[in-house]
Design a protein around this motif. Sequence first.
Motif, PDB file in Angstrom:
ATOM      1  N   ILE A  85       0.841  -1.206   0.000  1.00 40.10           N
ATOM      2  CA  ILE A  85       0.000   0.000   0.000  1.00 40.10           C
ATOM      3  C   ILE A  85       0.872   1.249   0.000  1.00 40.10           C
ATOM      4  N   GLY A  86       1.898   1.244   0.830  1.00 41.49           N
ATOM      5  CA  GLY A  86       2.797   2.387   0.875  1.00 41.49           C
ATOM      6  C   GLY A  86       3.546   2.592  -0.425  1.00 41.49           C
ATOM      7  N   ALA A  87       3.995   1.499  -1.038  1.00 41.90           N
ATOM      8  CA  ALA A  87       4.751   1.600  -2.288  1.00 41.90           C
ATOM      9  C   ALA A  87       3.886   2.179  -3.407  1.00 41.90           C
ATOM     10  N   TYR A  88       2.707   1.612  -3.613  1.00 44.29           N
ATOM     11  CA  TYR A  88       1.861   2.080  -4.718  1.00 44.29           C
ATOM     12  C   TYR A  88       1.320   3.480  -4.454  1.00 44.29           C
ATOM     13  N   THR A  89       1.010   3.790  -3.207  1.00 38.69           N
ATOM     14  CA  THR A  89       0.508   5.137  -2.903  1.00 38.69           C
ATOM     15  C   THR A  89       1.567   6.190  -3.195  1.00 38.69           C
ATOM     16  N   SER A  90       2.800   5.934  -2.779  1.00 36.65           N
ATOM     17  CA  SER A  90       3.866   6.911  -2.989  1.00 36.65           C
ATOM     18  C   SER A  90       4.151   7.107  -4.481  1.00 36.65           C
ATOM     19  N   ILE A  91       4.103   6.033  -5.262  1.00 35.57           N
ATOM     20  CA  ILE A  91       4.358   6.157  -6.700  1.00 35.57           C
ATOM     21  C   ILE A  91       3.278   7.002  -7.374  1.00 35.57           C
ATOM     22  N   HIS A  92       2.008   6.750  -7.041  1.00 34.58           N
ATOM     23  CA  HIS A  92       0.931   7.520  -7.669  1.00 34.58           C
ATOM     24  C   HIS A  92       0.961   8.977  -7.218  1.00 34.58           C
ATOM     25  N   LEU A  93       1.315   9.228  -5.968  1.00 32.57           N
ATOM     26  CA  LEU A  93       1.379  10.615  -5.501  1.00 32.57           C
ATOM     27  C   LEU A  93       2.503  11.383  -6.193  1.00 32.57           C
ATOM     28  N   THR A  94       3.671  10.770  -6.309  1.00 38.35           N
ATOM     29  CA  THR A  94       4.786  11.458  -6.968  1.00 38.35           C
ATOM     30  C   THR A  94       4.510  11.660  -8.452  1.00 38.35           C
ATOM     31  N   ARG A  95       3.824  10.691  -9.077  1.00 42.67           N
ATOM     32  CA  ARG A  95       3.460  10.870 -10.490  1.00 42.67           C
ATOM     33  C   ARG A  95       2.455  12.003 -10.663  1.00 42.67           C
ATOM     34  N   ALA A  96       1.677  12.277  -9.618  1.00 42.71           N
ATOM     35  CA  ALA A  96       0.709  13.379  -9.682  1.00 42.71           C
ATOM     36  C   ALA A  96       1.349  14.716  -9.348  1.00 42.71           C
ATOM     37  N   GLY A  97       2.657  14.722  -9.096  1.00 42.15           N
ATOM     38  CA  GLY A  97       3.349  15.971  -8.826  1.00 42.15           C
ATOM     39  C   GLY A  97       3.546  16.302  -7.370  1.00 42.15           C
ATOM     40  N   VAL A  98       3.170  15.399  -6.479  1.00 44.09           N
ATOM     41  CA  VAL A  98       3.353  15.642  -5.044  1.00 44.09           C
ATOM     42  C   VAL A  98       4.834  15.476  -4.694  1.00 44.09           C
ATOM     43  N   PRO A  99       5.436  16.382  -3.931  1.00 41.64           N
ATOM     44  CA  PRO A  99       6.835  16.213  -3.520  1.00 41.64           C
ATOM     45  C   PRO A  99       7.043  14.901  -2.773  1.00 41.64           C
ATOM     46  N   PHE A 100       8.240  14.355  -2.912  1.00 40.18           N
ATOM     47  CA  PHE A 100       8.517  13.033  -2.348  1.00 40.18           C
ATOM     48  C   PHE A 100       8.340  13.015  -0.838  1.00 40.18           C
ATOM     49  N   GLU A 101       8.670  14.115  -0.165  1.00 42.67           N
ATOM     50  CA  GLU A 101       8.512  14.164   1.292  1.00 42.67           C
ATOM     51  C   GLU A 101       7.047  13.977   1.697  1.00 42.67           C
ATOM     52  N   SER A 160       6.930   1.761 -12.751  1.00 41.42           N
ATOM     53  CA  SER A 160       8.247   2.339 -12.499  1.00 41.42           C
ATOM     54  C   SER A 160       8.128   3.578 -11.619  1.00 41.42           C
ATOM     55  N   THR A 161       9.138   3.791 -10.792  1.00 39.96           N
ATOM     56  CA  THR A 161       9.149   4.959  -9.918  1.00 39.96           C
ATOM     57  C   THR A 161       9.737   6.155 -10.666  1.00 39.96           C
ATOM     58  N   PRO A 162       9.139   7.329 -10.537  1.00 42.58           N
ATOM     59  CA  PRO A 162       9.704   8.521 -11.192  1.00 42.58           C
ATOM     60  C   PRO A 162      10.924   9.035 -10.432  1.00 42.58           C
ATOM     61  N   ASP A 163      11.686   9.877 -11.089  1.00 39.40           N
ATOM     62  CA  ASP A 163      12.830  10.518 -10.439  1.00 39.40           C
ATOM     63  C   ASP A 163      12.328  11.535  -9.412  1.00 39.40           C
ATOM     64  N   VAL A 164      12.877  11.481  -8.215  1.00 42.48           N
ATOM     65  CA  VAL A 164      12.420  12.351  -7.131  1.00 42.48           C
ATOM     66  C   VAL A 164      13.627  12.973  -6.439  1.00 42.48           C
ATOM     67  N   THR A 165      13.343  13.953  -5.610  1.00 42.89           N
ATOM     68  CA  THR A 165      14.358  14.578  -4.765  1.00 42.89           C
ATOM     69  C   THR A 165      13.878  14.536  -3.321  1.00 42.89           C
TER      70      THR A 165
END
Length: 357
Positions: A85-101, A160-165
């Motif tokens: 759940i954590g993995a897929y949620t974080s990937i979809h949030l970052t793909r939507a433009g949410v900062p990685f933090e 795939s995970t997007p590039d994040v900072t």
Amino acid sequence: MFYRLSGIKHTRYASSRALWPVTADRRIMQLLVALALLAPFFLSDLYLTSYMLPWLIWTAAALSLTLLMGMAGQLHFGFAAVLAIGAYTSIHLTRAGVPFEFALLGAGLMSAFIGVIFGAAALRVKGLYLVMATLAMQYLVEWVIINVPAISGGAQATLSTPDVTFLFMPLQSDASLYYMALLWTVVVTLLLLNIKRTSFGRALVAVRDKDFAAAVIGVDPVRYKLLAFFAASFLGGVTGAILAFCYYQAVTPEQFGFNVSIQLVAMVLVGGLGSVIGAYLGAGFVLLLPIVLTNVLAFLATYEWIPISFNLIAHIPLMVYGALIIGVLLYEPLGLAKIYDNLRKYFVVWPFRHTQS
């Protein structure tokens, strides 16, 4: 000797309640922290990404489960679903433009929300019945991820995970990914070490030992069981996000199957139920020992020192690994952490063994 309790005099409560009141313990921790920080400089990229990085991440996952199983006494055989759940949620949030933090925070909250829903079964059942409830979570989350294309893209899809900072630093190099995993593991470690000394930790222990007796002395079992599931699932969700971004970098439903949940439970049990250092030892034992055994057997077979085929090499480490797990649990049911504690106590009183209580 270097490891003695003599000369340690506590004149303040703060010093007596320190995490490492023994000087030798502090020096050992300082040495380990220094080695962890310098690891990218003296380890090759292969060892850093194939051994150290997964060991740290799975240690964080084992620590999250230790909070629930070791401190609160609530069995959970579906913790891989929490990571998923954590993995897929974080990937979809970052793909939507949410900062990685913020994606990490969202991953933890989503896992905590769903974990509490299934953890509510702990309010009425315990033991094997609670195991069945957490198994239902494991299989239900797996089914939803596989059959809802909006989440995973399909049963055979790879996300795939997007590039994040993180804190304005790109997570692209092997060293940056390693330090990200190290930072999170240290945070979870310090959190659990301090939880054990708080009223919240003592309440969890009371619920674990006897929830009826805890209710008599004013501890609400309902509240603290739900808090335990919430906290452990939150930590597990963030760990799942870090696992996806720092190690896998591309996730599939098969990476979070039931066998992963069993491995996590094995890490906690072999390392020592409720022990922080046991999570490190258990994760290393379960994750790295089969790899070491395979490499040793392959080396011996290459030089024909043992008459064994390479086809059999793939199965022997698993058999030896299973036998070692049984041996550890038979020799010391409290796990590898208890073996370490026995060794530590031996050096405290050495060479006067008769003084050991």
